[in-house]
Design an enzyme around this catalytic site. Structure first.
Site, PDB file in Angstrom:
ATOM      1  N   LEU A 137       2.211   0.233  10.238  1.00 53.42           N
ATOM      2  CA  LEU A 137       1.446   1.477  10.209  1.00 53.42           C
ATOM      3  C   LEU A 137       0.142   1.210   9.486  1.00 53.42           C
ATOM      4  O   LEU A 137       0.103   0.432   8.530  1.00 53.42           O
ATOM      5  CB  LEU A 137       2.214   2.583   9.469  1.00 53.42           C
ATOM      6  N   ASP A 138      -0.930   1.880   9.920  1.00 57.19           N
ATOM      7  CA  ASP A 138      -2.204   1.785   9.205  1.00 57.19           C
ATOM      8  C   ASP A 138      -2.012   2.186   7.747  1.00 57.19           C
ATOM      9  O   ASP A 138      -1.144   3.001   7.428  1.00 57.19           O
ATOM     10  CB  ASP A 138      -3.247   2.720   9.820  1.00 57.19           C
ATOM     11  N   ARG A 139      -2.856   1.656   6.887  1.00 58.05           N
ATOM     12  CA  ARG A 139      -2.782   1.980   5.460  1.00 58.05           C
ATOM     13  C   ARG A 139      -2.871   3.481   5.221  1.00 58.05           C
ATOM     14  O   ARG A 139      -2.196   4.022   4.329  1.00 58.05           O
ATOM     15  CB  ARG A 139      -3.919   1.257   4.717  1.00 58.05           C
ATOM     16  N   LEU A 140      -3.678   4.186   5.994  1.00 60.90           N
ATOM     17  CA  LEU A 140      -3.900   5.606   5.756  1.00 60.90           C
ATOM     18  C   LEU A 140      -2.863   6.499   6.434  1.00 60.90           C
ATOM     19  O   LEU A 140      -2.851   7.702   6.216  1.00 60.90           O
ATOM     20  CB  LEU A 140      -5.304   5.998   6.219  1.00 60.90           C
ATOM     21  N   THR A 141      -2.006   5.925   7.267  1.00 51.57           N
ATOM     22  CA  THR A 141      -0.994   6.696   7.981  1.00 51.57           C
ATOM     23  C   THR A 141       0.327   6.675   7.216  1.00 51.57           C
ATOM     24  O   THR A 141       0.758   5.632   6.724  1.00 51.57           O
ATOM     25  CB  THR A 141      -0.768   6.108   9.390  1.00 51.57           C
TER      26      THR A 141
END
Length: 300
Positions: A137-141
């Site tokens: 998962l993306d860091r911000l997700t």
């Protein structure tokens, strides 16, 4: 130096690097200490006995290697801002660990994020040195993230994700007016180039597909059928619905590394798949929620 890669068993662990594997480096050939000094200014690592062969042998100043050989070494850790959120465990057995990843925490080490990643923190907290992500998962997700607990199982679970055998559902909060009628299936070609913060849509054969449905109250269900970098964020912005709190789309916004006040309102809500080891139907659901307010990071 290259990003950390799966390394052979038995390599010595450097104090302070618990849970962090060594980086694998492909050499150009010749005297190793000279090459590391020339390429990275890191000849001192050889002299300090911090470079190893695949069997754990310490390499020294006399080591000469043919081109294409691999060596292993621990990179210096960057100074990192602590991500002050826990990683709740949704499920754990001898094969897998499923967590509810918080916003702002990268999945795996990359760039300036090493110890403050889900992988390293979980390896340390659970004392599982062979823990590895089956997907990312993306860091911000935030949301559901699956890890394998044993080295010999990594390939089966990672292949399952790579082959699209996992049904993934996301929920996003977005403010704006859609430029297309919903529900809609978006297909486009998305390219993310090294060194660029944003991925872009380009002409050509589509490589990204997302189904978008409106749920009401500015919430949307997103069902990706592919997994391109930033795919959901790009597709939502492309139809006039940039995800709330997104610092990259449609425009790049500078956010301080220690500013956790406005998380991206994108949640990996659900994973459903047939377990490649047991054959059992698995379903994991995030306990987090999204909405229009600003979070302190403790929830979604």
């Amino acid at each position: 130096m290259r990003r950390p890669a799966p390394s052979p068993k038995g390599l010595p662990e450097r104090p302070g690097h618990e849970g962090i594997g060594p980086a694998r480096l492909k050499v150009e050939g010749g005297r190793l200490v000279d090459e590391l000094e020339r390429r990275f200014g890191a000849g001192w690592k050889v002299r300090a006995g911090e470079v190893f062969s695949s069997d754990g042998t310490v390499l020294d100043e006399s080591t000469v290697l043919p081109a294409g050989s691999h060596v292993y070494l621990y990179r210096e850790l960057p100074d990192e801002v602590v991500v002050p959120f826990d990683i709740p465990i949704l499920y754990r057995d001898d094969d897998i660990v499923v967590v509810d990843k918080p916003h702002f925490l990268a999945t795996t080490p990359r760039g300036g994020h090493v110890t403050q990643t889900a992988l390293v923190r979980l390896r340390r907290e659970l004392d599982l040195s062979e823990l590895a992500p089956a997907h990312r998962l993306d860091r911000l997700t935030a949301g559901v993230l699956l890890f394998t607990a044993r080295r010999e199982l990594r390939g089966r679970y990672q292949t399952m994700f790579a082959d699209g055998a996992v049904h993934k559902t996301y929920v996003a909060h977005a403010e704006g007016t859609p430029t297309v009628e919903l529900p809609v299936t978006l297909r486009s070609r998305i390219v993310k180039r090294r060194g660029r913060l944003q991925a872009v849509e380009e002409l050509g054969e589509p490589n990204a597909e997302t189904h978008v449905e409106a749920l009401g109250d500015a919430l949307y269900r997103l069902t990706p059928r592919t997994g391109r970098t930033h795919q959901l964020r790009v597709h939502m912005a492309s139809i006039g619905l940039p995800i709330t709190g997104d610092p990259f789309y449609p425009n790049v916004i500078d956010v301080a590394p220690d500013d956790f006040s406005r998380p991206l309102q994108l949640l990996a809500q659900r994973l459903v798949f047939d377990d490649p080891v047991t054959g059992e139907r698995r379903e994991f659901v995030s306990r987090r929620t999204l909405g229009a307010r600003t979070w302190d990071g403790g929830s979604a």
